[in-house]
Enzyme design. Structure first.
Site, PDB file in Angstrom:
ATOM      1  N   SER A 157       0.973  -1.277  -0.118  1.00  0.00           N
ATOM      2  CA  SER A 157       0.202  -0.116   0.022  1.00  0.00           C
ATOM      3  C   SER A 157       0.852   1.354   0.012  1.00  0.00           C
ATOM      4  O   SER A 157       1.664   1.454  -0.757  1.00  0.00           O
ATOM      5  CB  SER A 157      -0.926   0.186   1.144  1.00  0.00           C
ATOM      6  OG  SER A 157      -1.920   1.251   1.175  1.00  0.00           O
ATOM      7  N   HIS A 184      -2.368  -1.198  -3.454  1.00  0.00           N
ATOM      8  CA  HIS A 184      -3.605  -0.153  -3.023  1.00  0.00           C
ATOM      9  C   HIS A 184      -2.978   0.974  -3.838  1.00  0.00           C
ATOM     10  O   HIS A 184      -2.106   1.739  -3.657  1.00  0.00           O
ATOM     11  CB  HIS A 184      -3.614   0.257  -1.877  1.00  0.00           C
ATOM     12  CG  HIS A 184      -4.170  -1.184  -0.928  1.00  0.00           C
ATOM     13  ND1 HIS A 184      -3.942  -1.430   0.438  1.00  0.00           N
ATOM     14  CD2 HIS A 184      -4.598  -2.168  -1.174  1.00  0.00           C
ATOM     15  CE1 HIS A 184      -4.403  -2.463   0.727  1.00  0.00           C
ATOM     16  NE2 HIS A 184      -5.045  -2.765   0.064  1.00  0.00           N
ATOM     17  N   ASP A 279      -4.399  -4.803   6.119  1.00  0.00           N
ATOM     18  CA  ASP A 279      -4.956  -5.836   4.871  1.00  0.00           C
ATOM     19  C   ASP A 279      -3.617  -6.542   4.461  1.00  0.00           C
ATOM     20  O   ASP A 279      -2.402  -6.233   4.489  1.00  0.00           O
ATOM     21  CB  ASP A 279      -5.098  -4.927   3.579  1.00  0.00           C
ATOM     22  CG  ASP A 279      -5.613  -5.703   2.448  1.00  0.00           C
ATOM     23  OD1 ASP A 279      -6.257  -6.789   2.658  1.00  0.00           O
ATOM     24  OD2 ASP A 279      -5.401  -5.211   1.187  1.00  0.00           O
TER      25      ASP A 279
END
EC number: 3.1.1.61
Length: 338
Positions: A157, A184, A279
């Site tokens: 991310s 992400h 995540d």
């Protein structure tokens, strides 16, 4: 009662710290030294004369079997080989060939029963009398450690793109496994990221499409869409879904990791990189529990340590490595030339 002197050998500082803490909870044992490489292990065995050695099977330059052979030739000492994979914990035949007593799984921080088993096994192994091996037969080809991994999965991310570049740029053109990435990123920027990564990566990089067969190369999940692995007509294919975001993320690394675990079990290598939130952490733990090989990025190099830290706290990460160490570890466990 005589205190059992233990030498620990592992290239991961995190693993060394865990093993030391577990051993020193037992007043009957004492860690007299730690080594981060095979050569250092041979040298410290001569200097410290430990009663037993706990030795990581996967070591840079010399693996655990080669280190064991060298120690048995020069300074015979009882050795317990440790591995992070259930698929390699059954290699007692290879362990005996090299001179080690046996192979066992490394305990995880949340498994008190196996931590106790580790301590008791060390004490039993320490009592075994060893003899010098003047000549050691090489391990037969059929006994060679095999690596049945079928894919590398990466979650990233905030701060992920430059770390992905560092990792992918060090993978050789003949890297044998597909690499599947959940990064992400804002919708519409995927192709810009792919084009930028491709300038320094020898492997072809694809934006994942529905039904695409998983082959050698790199696959990036489209933003706004979950990416999963499925079996279709006897092949592993990519599946894109528009299910609701998972804790605010679509694509979700946990969705990718969980689908891959259902499909391929422990035949996976999974990596948790820099990013906010959690995540990927639970999915990484599922992969580790299934017998896969798992890595988390270290705190020093992480832009945001949230995702790696969540994985480490869950006991999901077998290795905590810098971006430069990650591709070296991948090549090492797959038997590729540095």
């Amino acid at each position: 009662m005589k205190t059992v002197k233990v030498l620990l050998v592992d290239d991961s500082p995190v693993q060394l710290a865990l093993l030391r803490s577990w051993i020193e909870q037992d007043p009957a044992m004492k860690v007299v030294g730690v080594a981060a490489s095979g050569l250092e292990a041979v040298q410290l065995t001569a200097e410290l004369k430990p009663d037993v050695i706990a030795l990581d099977l996967f070591m840079p330059e010399m693996d655990g079997f080669k280190v064991t052979e060298r120690i048995m030739q020069e300074h015979p000492t009882p050795i317990l080989l440790l591995t992070v994979s259930e698929q390699h914990a059954t290699l007692s035949k290879d362990a005996h060939h090299s001179g080690a007593i046996t192979v066992m799984l490394k305990p995880t921080p949340d498994d008190a029963q196996n931590i106790q088993k580790f301590r008791e096994t060390l004490k039993v192994v320490a009592k075994i009398k060893m003899v010098r091996r003047h000549t050691v037969k090489p391990i037969a080809p059929q006994s060679k450690v095999s690596f049945p991994y079928q894919a590398v999965l990466i979650a990233a991310s905030t701060g992920g793109p430059p770390i992905l570049q560092t990792i992918l740029s060090q993978l050789p053109e003949h890297f044998p496994l597909p690499v599947v990435i959940v990064q992400h990123i804002a919708q519409g920027f995927e192709m810009s990221l792919i084009n930028w990564l491709q300038t320094s990566c020898l492997l072809p990089i694809h934006l994942a499409r529905e039904g695409m067969e998983l082959k050698k190369g790199v696959y990036l999940a489209p933003s706004g869409t979950h990416l999963e692995l499925l079996h279709k007509h006897g092949k592993v294919v990519l599946h894109l879904s528009h299910h609701a975001p998972v804790r605010g993320h679509r694509p979700s690394a946990n969705m990718l990791f969980d689908s891959a675990t259902r499909l391929l079990g422990g035949n996976l290598i999974a990596i948790q990189l820099t990013g906010m939130g959690e995540d990927g952490a639970s999915g990484l733990k599922a992969i580790r529990d299934a017998g896969g090989f798992t890595i988390a990025q270290d705190e020093k190099s992480s832009t945001v340590f949230g995702m790696p830290q969540a994985a480490i706290k869950l006991g999901a990460a077998q290795h905590v490595l810098s971006p430069e160490e990650i591709p070296r570890k991948l090549k090492e466990i797959l038997g590729l030339q540095p």
